[in-house]
Design a protein around this motif. Structure first.
Motif, mmCIF file in Angstrom:
data_model
loop_
_atom_site.group_PDB
_atom_site.id
_atom_site.type_symbol
_atom_site.label_atom_id
_atom_site.label_comp_id
_atom_site.label_asym_id
_atom_site.label_seq_id
_atom_site.Cartn_x
_atom_site.Cartn_y
_atom_site.Cartn_z
ATOM 1 N N ARG A 176 -57.825 3.548 -39.126
ATOM 2 C CA ARG A 176 -56.593 4.394 -39.409
ATOM 3 C C ARG A 176 -56.669 5.329 -38.160
ATOM 4 N NH1 ARG A 176 -58.203 5.290 -45.528
ATOM 5 N NH2 ARG A 176 -57.766 3.215 -46.346
ATOM 6 N N CYS A 177 -55.556 4.902 -37.327
ATOM 7 C CA CYS A 177 -55.420 5.542 -36.265
ATOM 8 C C CYS A 177 -54.122 6.718 -36.310
ATOM 9 C CB CYS A 177 -55.061 4.772 -35.086
ATOM 10 S SG CYS A 177 -53.375 3.921 -35.222
ATOM 11 N N SER A 178 -54.123 8.004 -35.295
ATOM 12 C CA SER A 178 -52.944 8.533 -35.097
ATOM 13 C C SER A 178 -51.627 7.915 -34.125
ATOM 14 C CB SER A 178 -53.677 9.797 -34.548
ATOM 15 O OG SER A 178 -54.232 9.971 -33.564
ATOM 16 N N ASN A 179 -50.914 8.667 -33.891
ATOM 17 C CA ASN A 179 -49.925 8.051 -33.048
ATOM 18 C C ASN A 179 -50.235 7.609 -31.732
ATOM 19 O OD1 ASN A 179 -48.167 9.187 -35.323
ATOM 20 N ND2 ASN A 179 -46.519 9.450 -33.867
ATOM 21 N N ASN A 180 -49.967 6.400 -31.431
ATOM 22 C CA ASN A 180 -50.601 5.890 -29.934
ATOM 23 C C ASN A 180 -49.237 6.091 -29.104
ATOM 24 O OD1 ASN A 180 -52.828 3.208 -30.186
ATOM 25 N ND2 ASN A 180 -52.510 4.729 -31.703
ATOM 26 N N TYR A 181 -49.851 6.184 -27.873
ATOM 27 C CA TYR A 181 -48.804 6.286 -26.933
ATOM 28 C C TYR A 181 -49.308 5.387 -25.617
ATOM 29 C CZ TYR A 181 -51.226 9.406 -24.192
ATOM 30 O OH TYR A 181 -52.454 10.142 -23.439
ATOM 31 N N GLY A 182 -48.495 5.059 -24.564
ATOM 32 C CA GLY A 182 -48.852 4.347 -23.387
ATOM 33 C C GLY A 182 -47.904 3.219 -23.043
ATOM 34 N N GLN A 185 -44.961 0.025 -24.812
ATOM 35 C CA GLN A 185 -44.634 0.560 -26.382
ATOM 36 C C GLN A 185 -43.026 0.419 -26.410
ATOM 37 O OE1 GLN A 185 -45.485 4.455 -27.681
ATOM 38 N NE2 GLN A 185 -45.895 3.667 -29.800
ATOM 39 N N ASN A 186 -42.779 -0.144 -27.806
ATOM 40 C CA ASN A 186 -41.401 -0.385 -28.145
ATOM 41 C C ASN A 186 -40.451 0.620 -28.083
ATOM 42 O OD1 ASN A 186 -39.056 -0.742 -30.173
ATOM 43 N ND2 ASN A 186 -39.545 -3.041 -29.719
ATOM 44 N N SER A 187 -39.274 0.513 -27.591
ATOM 45 C CA SER A 187 -38.525 1.679 -27.184
ATOM 46 C C SER A 187 -38.037 2.420 -28.504
ATOM 47 C CB SER A 187 -37.246 1.310 -26.460
ATOM 48 O OG SER A 187 -36.498 0.157 -27.185
ATOM 49 N N GLU A 188 -38.225 2.018 -29.500
ATOM 50 C CA GLU A 188 -37.916 2.595 -30.911
ATOM 51 C C GLU A 188 -38.734 3.901 -31.125
ATOM 52 O OE1 GLU A 188 -38.101 -0.406 -33.804
ATOM 53 O OE2 GLU A 188 -40.267 -0.204 -34.051
ATOM 54 N N LYS A 189 -39.979 3.933 -30.449
ATOM 55 C CA LYS A 189 -40.883 4.982 -31.031
ATOM 56 C C LYS A 189 -40.690 6.082 -29.921
ATOM 57 C CE LYS A 189 -43.344 2.102 -33.576
ATOM 58 N NZ LYS A 189 -43.389 2.393 -34.942
ATOM 59 N N LEU A 190 -41.148 7.254 -30.503
ATOM 60 C CA LEU A 190 -40.732 8.754 -29.773
ATOM 61 C C LEU A 190 -40.846 8.854 -28.431
ATOM 62 C CD1 LEU A 190 -39.613 11.572 -30.601
ATOM 63 C CD2 LEU A 190 -41.974 12.206 -30.630
ATOM 64 N N ILE A 191 -42.016 8.501 -27.960
ATOM 65 C CA ILE A 191 -42.239 8.781 -26.344
ATOM 66 C C ILE A 191 -41.404 7.953 -25.669
ATOM 67 C CG2 ILE A 191 -44.025 8.467 -24.651
ATOM 68 C CD1 ILE A 191 -46.004 10.140 -26.532
#
Length: 320
Positions: A176-182, A185-191
């Motif tokens: 179980r992971c926390s929010n990923n970034y990098g 990533q699909n453009s619907e996600k926050l970053i």
């Protein structure tokens, strides 16, 4: 090892495939993906020419397709990334989330059981735990209390995975992971959404007051953690994977704007998401103590790297 990586054309799955190919030179990876809107084979183009990599288009809820790929490639372990994962979409239409995330996981599990596959790793999310107040952290013993159709479907899948360990003595793990970034990533996600809109000079929609808190984890750190679970995880155990890196959404947006030298006047507060969890924070002490994993990325550096990747991609797209 022959690894069946489901959802391997998606954000985290594709990074994991590249990690395995680059880290374990004798491993064969079979990427099994339905190629929904969130799946893109360009994410694995760097390894697509290798004889140790194979792509099979398929749906994890299709029993015949799952059995066929397991039989053809003599699979040793299944790592299940395949999932519908966008909370907003689960609010608009939860049916597909139940089909893919619950029925799909059960279909994979039973096919793995019938084929005597040695390992099954379920990639889950901290969202299954629900929402935290201002203090405290999620541990592996935190009760499941999902608040969205997405997180409820993932919690349901986790319970089914657990049942296969308890009932059939199947060698499973849940991460179980926390929010990923990098990158990628699909453009619907926050970053990536905020980066792309800031670069375009468009308004940046921020839910509510922007004070919701998330723990951010670089996708490459996540992949190393899953690798450690694959090779050293104890049967039946859950492992929380967190970055020990909490930020409010509004502070993330401001960091992005600052790096891009864009005006904070682009920020637009919009009606909050239904059932929006206030805070997620993971305690990764168990995976650190048992498996020796720790995140390596410093957030400011990882965020700048991510911003630069999206800037480069937009330059390439404009040149085409």
């Amino acid at each position: 090892m022959n690894l069946l990586v489901t959802g391997g054309a998606g954000f985290i799955g594709s990074h994991f495939i590249k990690h395995i190919i680059n880290t374990h030179p004798t491993y064969q990876v079979i990427n099994f993906d339905a190629l929904t809107y969130a799946g893109n084979l360009d994410n694995v183009v760097e390894v697509s020419h290798l004889s140790r990599y194979h792509f099979v288009k398929g749906d994890i809820a299709d029993r015949g397709a799952v059995l066929a790929v397991m039989n053809e490639y003599d699979i040793d372990a299944v790592i299940n990334f395949a999932a519908e994962s966008h909370v907003d979409k689960s609010i608009e239409g939860p049916d597909v989330f139940v089909r893919t995330n619950v029925l799909g996981t059960q279909t994979l599990l039973h096919a793995a059981l019938e084929n005597n596959i040695k390992r099954f790793i379920q990639i889950s999310t901290d969202e299954v735990y629900g929402s935290l107040g201002a203090e405290g952290y999620f541990t592996e013993k935190t009760p499941l209390a999902p608040n969205s159709p997405y997180s409820a479907s993932k919690a349901s899948a986790d319970l089914i995975v657990r049942s296969y360990f308890e009932t059939f003595n199947m060698n499973v793990n849940i991460t179980r992971c926390s929010n990923n970034y990098g990158p990628n990533q699909n453009s619907e996600k926050l970053i990536p959404l905020m980066i792309s809109k800031a670069i375009a000079g468009e308004k940046l929609p921020v839910y509510g007051s922007g004070l919701n808190v998330r723990d951010w984890l670089h996708v490459k750190d996540h992949c190393q953690a899953i690798d450690d679970v694959l090779h050293k995880g104890k049967p039946g155990e859950v492992y929380n994977i967190g970055g020990d890196n909490e930020w409010t959404n509004i502070d993330i947006v401001r960091k992005i704007l600052n790096e891009l030298k864009a005006s904070e006047e682009l920020i637009t507060f919009v009606t909050d998401r239904k059932g929006h969890d206030h805070r997620y924070a993971i305690d990764p002490a168990k995976i650190t103590a048992e498996l020796g994993w720790k995140p390596q990325y410093e957030f400011s550096e990882g965020l700048i790297e991510t911003i630069n990747w999206y800037k480069s991609r937009l330059v390439l797209e404009s040149a085409e």
